[in-house]
Design a protein around this motif. Structure first.
Motif, PDB file in Angstrom:
ATOM      1  N   ASP A   1       0.786  -1.235   0.000  1.00 21.45           N
ATOM      2  CA  ASP A   1       0.000   0.000   0.000  1.00 21.45           C
ATOM      3  C   ASP A   1       0.818   1.284   0.000  1.00 21.45           C
ATOM      4  OD1 ASP A   1       1.027   0.047   2.553  1.00 21.45           O
ATOM      5  OD2 ASP A   1      -0.897  -0.104   3.580  1.00 21.45           O
ATOM      6  N   HIS A   2       2.148   1.208  -0.104  1.00 15.92           N
ATOM      7  CA  HIS A   2       2.938   2.434   0.057  1.00 15.92           C
ATOM      8  C   HIS A   2       2.676   3.454  -1.041  1.00 15.92           C
ATOM      9  CE1 HIS A   2       5.467  -0.298  -2.326  1.00 15.92           C
ATOM     10  NE2 HIS A   2       6.077   0.763  -2.821  1.00 15.92           N
ATOM     11  N   CYS A   3       2.575   3.001  -2.284  1.00 16.62           N
ATOM     12  CA  CYS A   3       2.294   3.942  -3.385  1.00 16.62           C
ATOM     13  C   CYS A   3       0.854   4.433  -3.338  1.00 16.62           C
ATOM     14  CB  CYS A   3       2.579   3.277  -4.731  1.00 16.62           C
ATOM     15  SG  CYS A   3       4.334   3.092  -5.108  1.00 16.62           S
ATOM     16  N   LEU A   4      -0.068   3.537  -3.045  1.00 15.35           N
ATOM     17  CA  LEU A   4      -1.476   3.892  -2.955  1.00 15.35           C
ATOM     18  C   LEU A   4      -1.716   4.961  -1.899  1.00 15.35           C
ATOM     19  CD1 LEU A   4      -4.571   3.462  -3.347  1.00 15.35           C
ATOM     20  CD2 LEU A   4      -4.376   1.620  -1.654  1.00 15.35           C
TER      21      LEU A   4
ATOM     22  N   VAL B   1     -13.623   7.356 -15.729  1.00 14.44           N
ATOM     23  CA  VAL B   1     -12.238   7.758 -15.470  1.00 14.44           C
ATOM     24  C   VAL B   1     -11.578   8.292 -16.737  1.00 14.44           C
ATOM     25  CG1 VAL B   1     -12.011   6.056 -13.621  1.00 14.44           C
ATOM     26  CG2 VAL B   1     -11.253   5.470 -15.931  1.00 14.44           C
ATOM     27  N   ASP B   2     -10.547   9.115 -16.516  1.00 12.78           N
ATOM     28  CA  ASP B   2      -9.740   9.645 -17.619  1.00 12.78           C
ATOM     29  C   ASP B   2      -8.381   8.971 -17.716  1.00 12.78           C
ATOM     30  OD1 ASP B   2     -11.582  11.788 -18.467  1.00 12.78           O
ATOM     31  OD2 ASP B   2     -11.173  12.595 -16.468  1.00 12.78           O
ATOM     32  N   PHE B   3      -7.906   8.404 -16.618  1.00  4.68           N
ATOM     33  CA  PHE B   3      -6.698   7.592 -16.657  1.00  4.68           C
ATOM     34  C   PHE B   3      -6.658   6.683 -15.436  1.00  4.68           C
ATOM     35  CE2 PHE B   3      -5.357  11.159 -14.116  1.00  4.68           C
ATOM     36  CZ  PHE B   3      -4.256  10.786 -13.357  1.00  4.68           C
ATOM     37  N   VAL B   4      -5.777   5.686 -15.516  1.00  5.09           N
ATOM     38  CA  VAL B   4      -5.667   4.671 -14.474  1.00  5.09           C
ATOM     39  C   VAL B   4      -4.226   4.635 -13.991  1.00  5.09           C
ATOM     40  CG1 VAL B   4      -5.769   2.184 -13.981  1.00  5.09           C
ATOM     41  CG2 VAL B   4      -7.549   3.260 -15.384  1.00  5.09           C
ATOM     42  N   VAL B   5      -4.044   4.455 -12.678  1.00  4.22           N
ATOM     43  CA  VAL B   5      -2.715   4.303 -12.099  1.00  4.22           C
ATOM     44  C   VAL B   5      -2.620   2.936 -11.435  1.00  4.22           C
ATOM     45  CG1 VAL B   5      -1.085   5.145 -10.366  1.00  4.22           C
ATOM     46  CG2 VAL B   5      -2.390   6.772 -11.740  1.00  4.22           C
ATOM     47  N   LEU B   6      -1.592   2.192 -11.783  1.00  2.00           N
ATOM     48  CA  LEU B   6      -1.330   0.907 -11.154  1.00  2.00           C
ATOM     49  C   LEU B   6      -0.333   1.149 -10.025  1.00  2.00           C
ATOM     50  CD1 LEU B   6      -0.894  -1.334 -14.345  1.00  2.00           C
ATOM     51  CD2 LEU B   6      -3.007  -0.697 -13.143  1.00  2.00           C
ATOM     52  N   ALA B   7      -0.843   1.255  -8.807  1.00  2.00           N
ATOM     53  CA  ALA B   7      -0.009   1.571  -7.644  1.00  2.00           C
ATOM     54  C   ALA B   7       0.448   0.263  -7.003  1.00  2.00           C
ATOM     55  CB  ALA B   7      -0.782   2.439  -6.653  1.00  2.00           C
ATOM     56  N   ARG B   8       1.397  -0.391  -7.661  1.00  4.65           N
ATOM     57  CA  ARG B   8       1.879  -1.718  -7.262  1.00  4.65           C
ATOM     58  C   ARG B   8       0.746  -2.746  -7.337  1.00  4.65           C
ATOM     59  NH1 ARG B   8       6.397  -2.902  -8.161  1.00  4.65           N
ATOM     60  NH2 ARG B   8       6.783  -4.259  -6.370  1.00  4.65           N
ATOM     61  N   TYR B   9       0.030  -2.726  -8.444  1.00  4.86           N
ATOM     62  CA  TYR B   9      -1.023  -3.701  -8.717  1.00  4.86           C
ATOM     63  C   TYR B   9      -0.359  -4.932  -9.310  1.00  4.86           C
ATOM     64  CZ  TYR B   9      -5.408  -5.603 -10.658  1.00  4.86           C
ATOM     65  OH  TYR B   9      -6.488  -6.397 -10.968  1.00  4.86           O
ATOM     66  N   MET B  10      -0.345  -6.017  -8.574  1.00  2.87           N
ATOM     67  CA  MET B  10       0.462  -7.178  -8.927  1.00  2.87           C
ATOM     68  C   MET B  10      -0.296  -8.142  -9.836  1.00  2.87           C
ATOM     69  SD  MET B  10       3.019  -6.023  -7.448  1.00  2.87           S
ATOM     70  CE  MET B  10       4.180  -7.344  -7.747  1.00  2.87           C
ATOM     71  N   GLN B  11      -0.841  -7.597 -10.909  1.00  2.00           N
ATOM     72  CA  GLN B  11      -1.512  -8.394 -11.919  1.00  2.00           C
ATOM     73  C   GLN B  11      -1.062  -7.897 -13.297  1.00  2.00           C
ATOM     74  OE1 GLN B  11      -4.069 -10.971 -11.268  1.00  2.00           O
ATOM     75  NE2 GLN B  11      -3.005 -10.753  -9.305  1.00  2.00           N
ATOM     76  N   ILE B  12      -0.894  -8.813 -14.221  1.00  4.48           N
ATOM     77  CA  ILE B  12      -0.552  -8.445 -15.591  1.00  4.48           C
ATOM     78  C   ILE B  12      -1.842  -8.198 -16.361  1.00  4.48           C
ATOM     79  CG2 ILE B  12       0.507  -9.209 -17.744  1.00  4.48           C
ATOM     80  CD1 ILE B  12       2.465 -10.864 -16.082  1.00  4.48           C
TER      81      ILE B  12
ATOM     82  N   GLU C   1       9.958   4.697  -5.178  1.00  5.63           N
ATOM     83  CA  GLU C   1       8.754   4.366  -5.940  1.00  5.63           C
ATOM     84  C   GLU C   1       7.658   5.401  -5.697  1.00  5.63           C
ATOM     85  OE1 GLU C   1       7.581   0.411  -4.921  1.00  5.63           O
ATOM     86  OE2 GLU C   1       9.372  -0.495  -5.810  1.00  5.63           O
ATOM     87  N   ARG C   2       7.455   5.768  -4.432  1.00  5.70           N
ATOM     88  CA  ARG C   2       6.438   6.774  -4.102  1.00  5.70           C
ATOM     89  C   ARG C   2       6.729   8.097  -4.800  1.00  5.70           C
ATOM     90  NH1 ARG C   2       6.371   4.370   1.353  1.00  5.70           N
ATOM     91  NH2 ARG C   2       8.203   5.622   1.880  1.00  5.70           N
ATOM     92  N   ALA C   3       7.978   8.540  -4.724  1.00 12.33           N
ATOM     93  CA  ALA C   3       8.342   9.837  -5.299  1.00 12.33           C
ATOM     94  C   ALA C   3       8.185   9.842  -6.811  1.00 12.33           C
ATOM     95  CB  ALA C   3       9.777  10.193  -4.910  1.00 12.33           C
ATOM     96  N   VAL C   4       8.658   8.786  -7.460  1.00 12.88           N
ATOM     97  CA  VAL C   4       8.599   8.713  -8.928  1.00 12.88           C
ATOM     98  C   VAL C   4       7.154   8.651  -9.401  1.00 12.88           C
ATOM     99  CG1 VAL C   4       9.102   7.217 -10.899  1.00 12.88           C
ATOM    100  CG2 VAL C   4      10.898   7.746  -9.243  1.00 12.88           C
TER     101      VAL C   4
END
Length: 302
Positions: free
Chosen positions: A117-120, A182-193, A275-278
């Protein structure tokens, strides 16, 4: 007041407001007079340019990119006439493509996450503090573990399990949730391909974050593997998602130095920090129309 309204109010107070501001992104073949054409159109409509950045990869017929932010009283009412003028000047005359967006309307960002959950939580906190000019209509996860943390920010949470080799049912439900929301999606360490079919049907930009090592360490426990090899740098890469896994256009990267004295846990912690900063920088730049995609690379007016 909702969490999103509170965040936007803070962002407006901090930046001085975007009620009458728009972004104009233009790209295409370089030619003499493009910048003058843009400024002339905006001037004729009473627009005041507050930021202008441009880049040409070759002034002799290369590719041209420009980001312009301007203010204009009565912006929404002026949009149709402004678009007609830009069509004539930029499209018909110069063969460019462009996008024009009212910046008072925040982009809608869905976040996908798993157990990590760190990026989320970093994105949700920055949003609450007014540091990200977006609205967040939903967080979707393939695990229920983070539900209460997400809801504490006033953001809707959806648990969509994704198990086994066949992901079609989960992807169909995710697409249903995203459709027109939505207008865009962010994968915040979503561990699925994500499948190519999902990427195509989603129809919006998708931003991913992952650790960056040299050499690469694929699979489980990358930081432990990195420790065993004695890496001297750990980093992260944020990029747009394409059907080629982890090979989409790069938005932002960064590294931090590590030494032999750092444990695998130290590497993991420092990796999470970068990762959070980037990711937060990549999301901010995308939300502010600072990233222009050109093939498999990007021009970033940061």
């Amino acid at each position: 007041m909702t969490a999103t309204q509170t965040a936007l109010a803070r962002a407006t107070k901090r930046t001085g407001g975007t009620d009458h501001q728009a972004s104009l992104i233009a790209q295409g073949a370089d030619a003499t007079g493009i910048v003058a054409a843009v400024t002339s159109v905006l001037s004729r409509h009473g627009g005041n340019i507050v930021a202008l950045e441009q880049y040409s990869d070759n002034p002799e017929g290369g590719a041209f990119f420009q980001r312009t932010v301007f203010s204009l009283n009565g912006l929404q009412a002026a949009m149709p006439a402004l678009r007609a003028d830009l069509d004539e000047e930029l499209v018909s005359r110069y063969g460019l493509t462009y996008t024009l967006r009212d910046m008072s309307v925040p982009k809608r960002m869905a976040i996908f996450a798993s157990k990590s959950d760190h990026c989320l939580l970093d994105l949700l906190w920055r949003h609450r503090q007014g540091q990200l000019p977006v609205s967040i209509p939903m967080v979707i996860s393939n695990h229920p573990d983070i539900a209460e943390e997400v809801r504490s920010f006033g953001i809707p949470f959806f648990h969509v399990p994704s198990t086994g080799a066949d992901k079609s049912v989960a992807e169909a439900e995710n697409l249903r949730l995203l459709k027109d929301n939505v207008d865009f999606v962010v994968l915040a360490r979503y561990m699925q391909i994500l499948s190519g079919d999902f990427i195509e049907k989603a129809g919006v930009p998708i931003i991913n974050i992952h650790h960056s090592f040299l050499p690469a360490f694929i699979g489980a426990g990358p930081y432990a593997k990195a420790k065993e090899r004695g890496v001297k740098l750990v980093g992260a890469t944020a990029h747009y998602v394409t059907q080629d896994l982890d090979e989409g256009p790069i938005i932002e990267q960064d590294v931090v130095r590590v030494t032999h004295a750092h444990s695998a846990a130290d590497l993991t912690r420092r990796g999470a920090d970068v990762e959070r900063a980037v990711l937060s920088r990549a999301v901010l730049w995308h939300a502010e129309d600072r990233v222009i995609r050109d093939g498999n690379h990007t021009i970033v007016f940061s």
